[in-house]
Design an enzyme around this catalytic site. Structure first.
Site, PDB file in Angstrom:
ATOM      1  N   LYS A 171       0.811  -1.215   0.000  1.00 18.94           N
ATOM      2  CA  LYS A 171       0.000   0.000   0.000  1.00 18.94           C
ATOM      3  C   LYS A 171       0.847   1.268   0.000  1.00 18.94           C
ATOM      4  O   LYS A 171       0.347   2.346  -0.299  1.00 18.94           O
ATOM      5  CB  LYS A 171      -0.980  -0.032   1.155  1.00 18.94           C
ATOM      6  CG  LYS A 171      -2.019  -1.133   0.943  1.00 18.94           C
ATOM      7  CD  LYS A 171      -3.206  -1.006   1.851  1.00 18.94           C
ATOM      8  CE  LYS A 171      -4.283  -2.001   1.487  1.00 18.94           C
ATOM      9  NZ  LYS A 171      -3.882  -3.389   1.808  1.00 18.94           N
TER      10      LYS A 171
HETATM   11  C1  LIG Z   1      -4.651  -4.384   1.496  1.00 15.68           C
HETATM   12  C2  LIG Z   1      -3.901  -5.657   1.420  1.00 15.68           C
HETATM   13  C3  LIG Z   1      -4.290  -6.695   0.571  1.00 15.68           C
HETATM   14  C4  LIG Z   1      -5.541  -6.598  -0.279  1.00 15.68           C
HETATM   15  O1  LIG Z   1      -5.427  -5.655  -1.310  1.00 15.68           O
HETATM   16  P1  LIG Z   1      -6.742  -5.102  -2.050  1.00 15.68           P
HETATM   17  O2  LIG Z   1      -6.251  -4.105  -3.003  1.00 15.68           O
HETATM   18  O3  LIG Z   1      -7.629  -4.529  -0.986  1.00 15.68           O
HETATM   19  O4  LIG Z   1      -7.381  -6.292  -2.689  1.00 15.68           O
HETATM   20  C5  LIG Z   1      -3.501  -7.819   0.511  1.00 15.68           C
HETATM   21  N1  LIG Z   1      -2.408  -7.951   1.286  1.00 15.68           N
HETATM   22  C6  LIG Z   1      -2.004  -6.991   2.127  1.00 15.68           C
HETATM   23  C7  LIG Z   1      -0.803  -7.217   2.964  1.00 15.68           C
HETATM   24  C8  LIG Z   1      -2.726  -5.811   2.224  1.00 15.68           C
HETATM   25  O5  LIG Z   1      -2.326  -4.862   3.063  1.00 15.68           O
END
Ligand SMILES: *Cc1c(COP(=O)(O)O)cnc(C)c1O
Length: 439
Positions: free
Chosen positions: A110
């Site tokens: 993210k």
């Molecule tokens: C947010 C997140 C996901 C999921 O991603 P999306 O874009 O919401 O599908 C998967 N793994 C981790 C570690 C995350 O922080």
């Protein structure tokens, strides 16, 4: 580039409007009017393109109102860390690699979206007098990435909502120890409650009249666009003979997967995707049955994917013209239990010494279950490793018997004191009180 809502298709919006408001006025999600096709000469040379080069090449189509120099600086500063593709030596699956997306400051993928969005918002906001409040619901990783992305940014404050007791200790420390312009709110409820509270805030006219609010969840288009960059560089790191690639995306709100679909549409050599989930299998069920039935989320080991009503599903529907067959042509859904996840982490560690986090393990399981024997030979198979294993140390230790090493960037926040406001009930009125009094 103009943007449209997933709902009322007749209106168009500028990039600035889409980025600063997050959600369209009709409650829909923003989508670019059309996805650009990157030049074939650019695509032919993917193996030589850096993440920032791809980032600039993609972004200049989406943000035409920003000068090349500014955009170049913005992209380069946001993407100041690598996304290496690491082949795994799993005897029977020789073509499987993992794309490590955890080398940013908060050790989860993210960081890509959050750092890019923070810089973009700050640029679009540069001539405003009133402070902008970013309201975010987080199941763990979003909040810390957003908080770090905006930390110390002039004219912007961040309010993070997270479900009490449902994020890991490291995640909670990352969320609650920033200080400065970042305020954490601990909600006695689920992640879905947090998401609902955020939605209520955005539809409360009285509140909107008092505060300039914006969202930084994966619903913001400025989060999705940078997440498309690494799909190109992943393909560039594969041997050309293994293209097109097959990519498994561990998914919760389906922002990362939406970005992958954008990348493919813009020309990334990708054959198909696997939507890999934990027990929150709403999308895999939809892909199998054509019935979409959101449910309350279930708590699992891969808690950043504990989502019962994926917020980007509406984008996927618009992208695929509400046509199940179009969905199925590019996406296969697979879901896995916590026990399968732990067994996978153990197996991979025993076979090649690589330490997976629970989210990455779900991604690998999706590949292993979905690849045909022909694809195993012909196509590069990639799963996204979305978090550093140290963020989920107790799950990792439970699976492989040893604790992963904590990277320096995580050590710092473990030493600081937690600061948060407790929301004893997931009631909007109480959140509104906080939003009108904080800062
Ligand atoms: C947010 C997140 C996901 C999921 O991603 P999306 O874009 O919401 O599908 C998967 N793994 C981790 C570690 C995350 O922080």
């Amino acid at each position: 580039m103009k943007y449209r809502s997933t709902r009322t298709r007749s209106e168009t919006y500028t990039a600035r409007q889409a980025v600063l408001s997050g959600l369209a006025p009709d409650g829909g999600l923003f989508l670019p009017e059309e996805l650009p096709k990157l030049d074939s000469s650019f695509l032919q040379d993917l193996s030589r393109r850096s993440l920032s080069e791809v980032g600039f090449e993609v972004s200049r189509h989406f943000f035409e109102d920003i000068s090349s120099d500014t955009l170049n600086t913005l992209v380069t500063e946001a993407l100041s860390f690598p996304a290496p593709l690491v082949p795994l030596q799993l005897a029977d699956d020789s073509s499987i690699s993992t794309l490590e997306l955890f080398h940013g400051p908060t050790c989860a993928f993210k960081d890509f979206g959050a750092r890019f969005m923070a810089r973009l918002m700050s640029w679009y906001n540069r001539n405003e007098n009133a402070e902008l409040t970013i309201l975010v619901a987080t199941s763990g990783d979003t909040g810390s990435a957003v908080a770090h992305g905006f930390l110390g940014v002039e004219g912007i404050s961040v309010v993070l909502l997270y479900p009490k007791g449902k994020v890991s200790q490291i995640q909670e420390q990352q969320l609650t120890t920033c200080g400065q312009n970042i305020q954490a709110v601990e909600v006695l409820g689920t992640f879905d409650d947090c998401q609902r509270l955020v939605k209520e805030a955005f539809s409360d006219q009285e509140l909107l009249a008092q505060r300039r609010l914006s969202s930084a969840n994966s619903i913001n288009i400025a989060r999705l666009i940078p997440q498309s960059f690494y799909y190109f560089t992943a393909c560039g790191q594969l041997s050309p003979s293994l293209l097109p690639a097959i990519i498994s995306v561990p998914s919760g709100n389906f922002g990362n997967l939406s970005a992958g679909l954008f990348a493919r549409e813009m020309g990334a050599p990708i054959k198909r995707f696997i939507a890999s989930t934990n027990a929150n299998d709403i999308v895999p069920n939809y892909l199998d049955t054509g019935v979409y039935s959101p449910r309350p989320s279930k708590h699992t080991l891969s808690n950043a994917m504990d989502v019962g009503a994926p917020s980007n599903f509406e984008r996927l529907q618009t992208f695929f013209h509400n046509d199940l067959e179009e969905f199925q042509a590019l996406l296969e859904g697979k879901s896995f239990t916590d026990n399968e996840t732990l067994a996978c982490m153990k197996d991979v560690h025993e076979r090649c010494g690589y330490i997976l986090d629970p989210h990455g393990a779900v991604g690998l399981l999706g590949l292993q279950r979905s690849l045909t024997s022909q694809e195993r030979v012909q196509n590069g198979a990639v799963f996204l490793e979305t978090a550093h294993p140290a963020k989920f140390a107790s799950a990792v230790e439970g699976a492989i018997g040893i604790a992963p090493e904590t990277p320096d960037s995580l050590q710092g926040c473990l030493k600081r004191d937690k600061q948060s406001i407790l929301l004893e009930e997931p009631k909007f009125e109480r959140l509104k009180e906080i939003l009108t009094t904080v800062r």
